[in-house]
Design an enzyme around this catalytic site. Structure first.
Site, PDB file in Angstrom:
ATOM      1  N   HIS A 247      -2.907   5.682   2.157  1.00 28.92           N
ATOM      2  CA  HIS A 247      -3.271   5.006   3.393  1.00 28.92           C
ATOM      3  C   HIS A 247      -3.957   6.015   4.304  1.00 28.92           C
ATOM      4  O   HIS A 247      -3.725   7.224   4.209  1.00 28.92           O
ATOM      5  CB  HIS A 247      -2.028   4.454   4.091  1.00 28.92           C
ATOM      6  CG  HIS A 247      -1.462   3.226   3.448  1.00 28.92           C
ATOM      7  ND1 HIS A 247      -2.152   2.032   3.372  1.00 28.92           N
ATOM      8  CD2 HIS A 247      -0.261   3.010   2.847  1.00 28.92           C
ATOM      9  CE1 HIS A 247      -1.400   1.126   2.749  1.00 28.92           C
ATOM     10  NE2 HIS A 247      -0.250   1.695   2.421  1.00 28.92           N
ATOM     11  N   CYS A 297      -8.282   4.293   4.266  1.00 25.47           N
ATOM     12  CA  CYS A 297      -8.984   3.644   5.362  1.00 25.47           C
ATOM     13  C   CYS A 297      -9.413   4.659   6.406  1.00 25.47           C
ATOM     14  O   CYS A 297      -8.743   5.662   6.634  1.00 25.47           O
ATOM     15  CB  CYS A 297      -8.102   2.592   6.011  1.00 25.47           C
ATOM     16  SG  CYS A 297      -8.102   1.033   5.109  1.00 25.47           S
TER      17      CYS A 297
END
Length: 433
Positions: A247, A297
């Site tokens: 992430h 991301c």
């Protein structure tokens, strides 16, 4: 260079900088294959004699195991025996072989045939071939080599055009794959990431890298692995690769945007990741390409794209179960980014020999299919597999950008990869022929 030899140079740096005349060494170190012409040009442009001496020693530490004994050989040939004694004091004995003069083979120049002006029209087309008005092969600019695609067309050598990439193995590759996150981290598990990890492992092994995979690391463990990688001796290798699968989020930055999360919910900034392998922290990687591939991301904004002519794109609609690798941007003053503040300013430095490839544009989410893995890694793997024997890395990353841009998540959302490219030359991977 061996660590013991590097320490000897560092311990005697003051005496060496004081007594060395760098200009006397350039030709000898070139002839012995210790330096490339690029190395010599860089040293010459570093400033005063003392600056050049410091730079010479700095570059010397990155030039492999034979650099130290060949440097001693040059010192002895130039009559600086006191420096040889200083450097050999306390060091294992080194057998210095007499230098073997290199025979310079010069091309034989034959004069062009003289042709009378009145006979020009009578010459055959074999002597004066007719050239097409628009040649099919572009003419290279002066001082450059023509681009000849294909595994047999590339010259594997260190030049102003291409990085040296012929070491075997080519280099080390570290893959950090964070899949299962701790419950108190506030982050979902990244199903499908193991597919990405296996693809990258297989691909970089095929490109002759030594691949090491680390799974489900906390922030502290990620930092330790990067630190361990920076401390290894890379002098026998030509390149280093780091791939981060996790992430990510958008954070305040002054160089490289973004951050990557550990499974404990604590992140490491992209800037910190890169600094582990810079010239100061990893001296044996100086002047060698350092590649970073980030599947995470860059923020939490979703891109809906814009309409184009149907002739300009063939969109690929992915499944409805696509997930993102985003975590909402922190609201703390240390990590928030507003549209017109730090992230809007052009504040990049000029580091050399670094390429950072992001799976998505800073500030936006990155999509991942639960069965096939992330869009970015899927296309990156495919492009490298099919094109690494023909194209350089920067060109292939443009291909990845184009392929990923055709995808659509849930029929609506888009993704655009990008990179910060501070490589000084073209980079061609090793491929099996």
């Amino acid at each position: 260079m061996e660590e013991q030899h590097r320490k000897i140079l560092q311990r005697n740096r003051i005496n060496l900088v004081r007594d060395l005349e760098p200009s006397n060494f350039y030709e000898a170190l070139l002839e012995k294959g210790v330096f490339t012409q690029d190395n010599v040009d860089e040293i010459k442009n570093s400033g005063t004699r003392r600056d050049q001496a410091r730079k010479l020693l700095q570059v010397l530490e990155t030039r492999g195991r034979r650099a130290f004994p060949l440097f001693l050989e040059c010192l002895q040939e130039l009559g600086q025996h006191h420096l040889v004694e200083i450097l050999q004091n306390g060091a294992p004995p080194i057998q210095i072989q007499p230098a073997t003069p290199t025979e310079v083979v010069r091309p034989v120049l034959n004069p062009l045939p003289l042709i009378s002006l009145v006979d020009v029209d009578k010459q055959s087309k074999d002597i004066f071939p007719v050239r097409p008005l628009h040649p099919t092969t572009p003419t290279p600019s002066p001082g450059t080599e023509p681009f000849e695609p294909g595994p047999h067309g590339k010259t594997r050598r260190d030049s102003i055009q291409r990085y040296k990439m012929d070491a075997s193995p080519c280099g080390l590759c570290l893959i950090i794959n964070n899949v299962e996150f701790e419950p108190n981290s506030g982050l979902n598990n990244r199903n499908g990431s193991n597919v990405d990890c296996e693809k990258l492992k297989t691909r970089f092994e095929a490109l002759n890298f030594i691949v090491e995979v680390k799974t489900n690391l906390k922030q502290r463990q990620m930092k330790r692995e990067l630190s361990d990688l920076s401390k290894k001796d890379h002098s026998q290798y030509d390149c280093c690769v780091v791939a981060m699968l996790s992430h990510g989020t958008e954070v305040r930055h002054n160089r490289f945007p973004g951050a990557v999360y550990g499974v404990d919910g604590q992140y490491v900034t992209v800037q910190s990741i890169i600094e582990y392998l810079n010239g100061q922290n990893a001296p044996s990687l100086q002047e060698k390409p350092k590649l970073f591939f980030l599947q995470a991301c860059g923020g939490d904004e979703k891109d809906t794209g814009f309409d184009v002519s149907p002739y300009e794109a063939q969109p690929s609609h992915r499944g409805l179960d696509d997930q993102t690798d985003s975590i909402p941007t922190s609201s703390s003053s240390d990590s928030v980014s507003t549209p017109d503040e730090v992230d809007a300013r052009a504040s990049l430095p000029t580091p050399s020999d670094i390429l950072v490839s992001y799976s998505t544009f800073p500030g936006y989410v990155s999509w991942r299919d639960l069965q096939e893995g992330s869009w970015y890694v899927e296309k990156l793997n495919c492009i490298l597999e099919k094109n690494a024997d023909v194209f350089d890395l920067a060109t292939m990353l443009m291909m990845v950008n184009n392929e990923v841009a055709q995808n659509s998540a849930k029929g609506v959302f888009k993704q655009m990869p990008g990179s910060f490219n501070f490589l000084r030359k073209l980079l061609f991977f090793q491929t099996q022929t």
